[in-house]
Design an enzyme around this catalytic site. Structure first.
Site, PDB file in Angstrom:
ATOM      1  N   SER A 141      16.003 -35.975 -16.140  1.00 53.20           N
ATOM      2  CA  SER A 141      16.931 -34.882 -15.850  1.00 53.20           C
ATOM      3  C   SER A 141      16.142 -33.607 -15.608  1.00 53.20           C
ATOM      4  O   SER A 141      15.131 -33.351 -16.271  1.00 53.20           O
ATOM      5  CB  SER A 141      17.889 -34.656 -17.015  1.00 53.20           C
ATOM      6  OG  SER A 141      18.646 -33.478 -16.830  1.00 53.20           O
ATOM      7  N   TYR A 166      18.713 -33.373 -26.340  1.00 53.29           N
ATOM      8  CA  TYR A 166      18.751 -34.077 -25.055  1.00 53.29           C
ATOM      9  C   TYR A 166      17.640 -33.583 -24.139  1.00 53.29           C
ATOM     10  O   TYR A 166      16.912 -34.379 -23.529  1.00 53.29           O
ATOM     11  CB  TYR A 166      20.110 -33.878 -24.390  1.00 53.29           C
ATOM     12  CG  TYR A 166      20.202 -34.517 -23.020  1.00 53.29           C
ATOM     13  CD1 TYR A 166      20.347 -35.895 -22.894  1.00 53.29           C
ATOM     14  CD2 TYR A 166      20.145 -33.742 -21.864  1.00 53.29           C
ATOM     15  CE1 TYR A 166      20.425 -36.488 -21.640  1.00 53.29           C
ATOM     16  CE2 TYR A 166      20.230 -34.320 -20.612  1.00 53.29           C
ATOM     17  CZ  TYR A 166      20.369 -35.697 -20.504  1.00 53.29           C
ATOM     18  OH  TYR A 166      20.436 -36.280 -19.260  1.00 53.29           O
ATOM     19  N   LYS A 170      14.296 -35.737 -22.618  1.00 53.76           N
ATOM     20  CA  LYS A 170      13.963 -35.950 -21.212  1.00 53.76           C
ATOM     21  C   LYS A 170      12.558 -35.434 -20.893  1.00 53.76           C
ATOM     22  O   LYS A 170      11.854 -36.024 -20.063  1.00 53.76           O
ATOM     23  CB  LYS A 170      15.008 -35.293 -20.316  1.00 53.76           C
ATOM     24  CG  LYS A 170      16.365 -35.989 -20.370  1.00 53.76           C
ATOM     25  CD  LYS A 170      16.269 -37.460 -19.990  1.00 53.76           C
ATOM     26  CE  LYS A 170      17.617 -38.135 -19.950  1.00 53.76           C
ATOM     27  NZ  LYS A 170      17.548 -39.572 -19.558  1.00 53.76           N
TER      28      LYS A 170
END
Length: 251
Positions: A141, A166, A170
């Site tokens: 991402s 998150y 990534k």
């Protein structure tokens, strides 16, 4: 000519299912394996393809939970027994968490988004190296780019509250991908990190509002077409990079 075997983790919904749909419609050259935590959900995904008129003769399911090493090894053994090789691995399964406890959200994101793909890649690497033209794709991402995250002019400079787990996962996944690329430079294996874009998925939650990104998320088939372009060799000059549909991101 034998089909190109493509395994997609987290393939029963969202981006993973969209990738499967695009590949299954693109060509009978691809044999798509939907790797899902639940075989029941995998069967539902197959039914969805059929309902949309997509031929499923070259599509099957396998149970694979990226947080369960026994499950991963069993899936690799199943692919080995049935096909003897793997032409492309798409590490797509992922999770987001904004749990109020920082350790809880970090543990969940790291286990699923970093450790899981690393273990999956290691398990399937011998099968990939039996392919004449293998691909290893990590679905990352843009919010994991350290360069963009530290740029006050960037759209991803300030993320949502409790969103660091998150984003950090990534960033860490990108390093796993880089190390895979470094280790693969003397082999035919082509390794990429790919941002699928902001599209509809269950990553943010399962309500319509969350799935649609509050009305801003795009069609996940866009992500599927990006993966197709890689597997068709259109992005081979970008091997080892962090790419998106229109170019690449800085690390």
């Amino acid at each position: 000519m034998s089909p190109r075997i493509v395994l997609i983790t987290g393939a029963n919904s969202g981006i993973g299912l969209a990738i499967a749909k695009v590949l299954a419609k693109a060509s009978q050259e691809f044999y798509v394996i939907l790797a899902c935590r639940s075989l029941e959900k995998g069967t539902q995904a197959l039914d969805e393809l059929k309902q949309e008129g997509i031929a499923t003769g070259n599509v099957s399911t396998v149970q694979l939970d990226v947080t369960d090493e026994t499950s991963i090894q069993a899936a690799a053994a199943s692919v080995q027994e049935r096909f003897g090789k793997l032409d492309a691995l798409v590490n797509n399964a992922g999770v987001a968490s904004r749990h109020p406890d920082i350790k809880t959200r970090l543990q969940l994101c790291m286990d699923t988004n970093v450790i899981g793909p690393a273990v999956v890649s290691a398990a399937f690497r011998p099968l990939l190296l039996r392919s004449a033209s293998p691909y290893s794709i990590y679905v990352s991402s843009g919010v994991g780019s350290l360069t963009l995250a530290s740029d006050p002019t960037s759209k991803v400079f300030r993320g949502p509250s409790n969103g660091e787990a998150y984003r950090a996962s990534k960033s860490a996944l990108n390093m796993i991908m880089i190390q895979d690329w470094v280790e693969s430079r003397d082999t035919p294996l082509k390794v990429f990190a790919v941002c699928p874009g902001f599209v509809r998925s269950n990553l943010r939650g399962t309500s319509e509002e969350e799935r649609s990104g509050w009305g801003h998320a795009g069609d996940p088939l866009i992500s599927g077409n990006t993966i197709l372009s890689i597997l068709e060799g259109q992005r081979d000059t970008d091997v080892g990079k962090f790419i998106h549909r229109d170019g690449s991101f800085p690390w």
